[in-house]
Design a protein around this motif. Structure first.
Motif: not given
Length: 78
Positions: A28-57
């Protein structure tokens, strides 16, 4: 791959990218729950997750997520 294993791996990514070891994710965690999770970090998170799982969203997939649980579902589908 189990949801719990994906969640564990995503949590490690969030802690690393957002530089906060105290982050505890659940489905149930959303960006509103985590202070550091903003639009810029969202992109960084997506890229890191894509790398980790070797997928593309697609932009449509990313925009459809309302919480971490939906992100996990998308990873499992891929």
């Amino acid at each position: 791959m189990e949801k719990s294993e994906i969640l564990k791996r995503i949590q490690a990514i969030f802690q690393d990218v957002l530089d906060n070891e105290d982050i505890e994710l659940n489905a149930e965690t959303t960006a509103e729950d985590i202070e550091e999770w903003d639009s810029l970090s969202h992109i960084q998170l997506i890229v890191a997750i894509e790398k980790e799982f070797k997928i593309k969203f697609t932009s449509k997939e990313i925009l459809s997520w309302k919480n971490v649980g939906e992100m996990i579902e998308c990873i499992m589908f891929k």
